[in-house]
Design an enzyme around this catalytic site. Structure first.
Site, PDB file in Angstrom:
ATOM      1  N   HIS A 136       9.009 -16.558  17.643  1.00 43.39           N
ATOM      2  CA  HIS A 136       9.175 -15.183  17.187  1.00 43.39           C
ATOM      3  C   HIS A 136       9.613 -14.221  18.292  1.00 43.39           C
ATOM      4  CE1 HIS A 136       8.788 -12.184  14.148  1.00 43.39           C
ATOM      5  NE2 HIS A 136       7.708 -11.606  14.619  1.00 43.39           N
ATOM      6  N   SER A 154      10.650  -7.681  15.105  1.00 42.57           N
ATOM      7  CA  SER A 154       9.687  -7.874  14.022  1.00 42.57           C
ATOM      8  C   SER A 154       9.498  -6.559  13.251  1.00 42.57           C
ATOM      9  CB  SER A 154       8.378  -8.428  14.592  1.00 42.57           C
ATOM     10  OG  SER A 154       7.564  -8.960  13.575  1.00 42.57           O
ATOM     11  N   ASP A 157      11.032 -19.698  14.337  1.00 43.56           N
ATOM     12  CA  ASP A 157      10.598 -18.314  14.197  1.00 43.56           C
ATOM     13  C   ASP A 157       9.923 -18.067  12.848  1.00 43.56           C
ATOM     14  OD1 ASP A 157      10.511 -15.502  14.481  1.00 43.56           O
ATOM     15  OD2 ASP A 157      12.547 -15.416  15.285  1.00 43.56           O
TER      16      ASP A 157
END
Length: 299
Positions: free
Chosen positions: A272, A105, A245
């Site tokens: 995610h 991320s 995601d």
């Protein structure tokens, strides 16, 4: 398996780091960059199993502004340059001359900024986990996902964005449903301890650098876009993401299409954090990738 927990001096502050295994191992260390900004290293303790199974040393740390690292009150710190400098400092402090670099991320954003701008030596391979190369594309894709929510939740999110009030019960409930659908949670008794454990989130770092939520970037990273720079990266790169995601297939494919030496693994039952939702499959793919690229050297 030995676990070392220490602190690195960084400017006037301290950065907490955690080393699993022996950095003197012949296997190249895996250096992990967590998300957020401000999400802490905790979820990366899932990779302890990989270290135990393979003998590969793994390094994780709490970036400045969260977890067991210092949490300064100066808002000017919460920009990419601070965390890039911290990453440089950690590699030097631990003598991580050669590493595999995994960013999840925001951690993937940090990796891309570091790789594109610094062009560092000693990067054996890169793993971009559920990340992004463009804040604008990310926000657009999140709002596309929001269109699949109930009209009530859509209205609550729209109202929050229009008014700037992200504290109403309706908005908070809608955002929680969105995050459970596409990110992580809910936390139950069956959830691994490292995810249930209390932690100091970097709320100020997150809101100042990114924004109030995943889909409304308003902070210092709001204009982040490294898509056009990806073509210059010489490193073998594995992109990983989940079908459900926040990093949608379009976000992932946008990176893969630009990276000259990329592979993409899409995990069918993940959100995610594929290494949390599908730990066995993720560990198997990552183990294979790391072993295949241990012999690549930076000449």
């Amino acid at each position: 398996m030995d676990i070392q927990e220490e602190y690195m001096p960084f400017r006037a502050y301290q950065t907490y780091y955690r080393v699993v295994g022996d950095l003197r191992s012949p296997l190249t260390p895996l250096l992990l960059l967590h998300g957020g900004p401000g999400s802490t290293h905790n979820y990366f303790e899932a990779f302890d199993q990989l270290a135990m199974a393979t003998g590969r040393p793994i390094v994780m740390y709490d970036q400045l502004g969260c977890g067991r690292s210092s949490i300064p009150t100066d808002p000017h710190l919460w920009q990419a340059a601070t965390w890039v400098a911290e990453l440089r400092a950690l590699r030097a402090y631990l003598k991580l001359d050669c590493v595999h670099l995994l960013g999840q991320s925001w951690g993937g954003m940090l990796a891309l900024i570091y790789l594109c701008d610094d062009q560092p030596r000693g990067i054996q391979s890169v793993i971009l986990a559920s990340t992004l190369s463009s804040a604008h594309l990310w926000a657009r894709e999140q709002h596309r996902l929001i269109q699949f929510m109930s009209t009530t939740d859509q209205a609550a999110i729209h109202q929050a964005e229009m008014t700037g009030d992200f504290t109403t019960p309706a908005y908070l409930a809608a955002n929680e449903r969105f995050m459970i659908q596409h990110a992580t949670g809910p936390i139950t008794e069956q959830t691994p301890e490292f995810l249930r454990r209390s932690k100091r989130l970097g709320t100020a770092a997150y809101t100042t650098a990114w924004g109030p939520n995943e889909y409304f970037p308003t902070g210092t990273l709001r204009d982040y876009d490294y898509t056009a720079k990806l073509a210059q990266l010489p490193y073998p790169t594995l992109v990983t993401s989940g079908v459900n995601d926040l990093c949608t297939p379009l976000v992932a494919k946008t990176m893969v299409d630009q990276l000259p030496h990329a592979e993409w693994t899409l995990f069918p039952h993940s959100r995610h954090m594929a290494f949390i939702d599908e730990p066995a499959a993720y560990q198997a793919r990552l183990t294979q990738w790391l072993a295949a690229h241990d012999e690549v050297t930076d000449d």
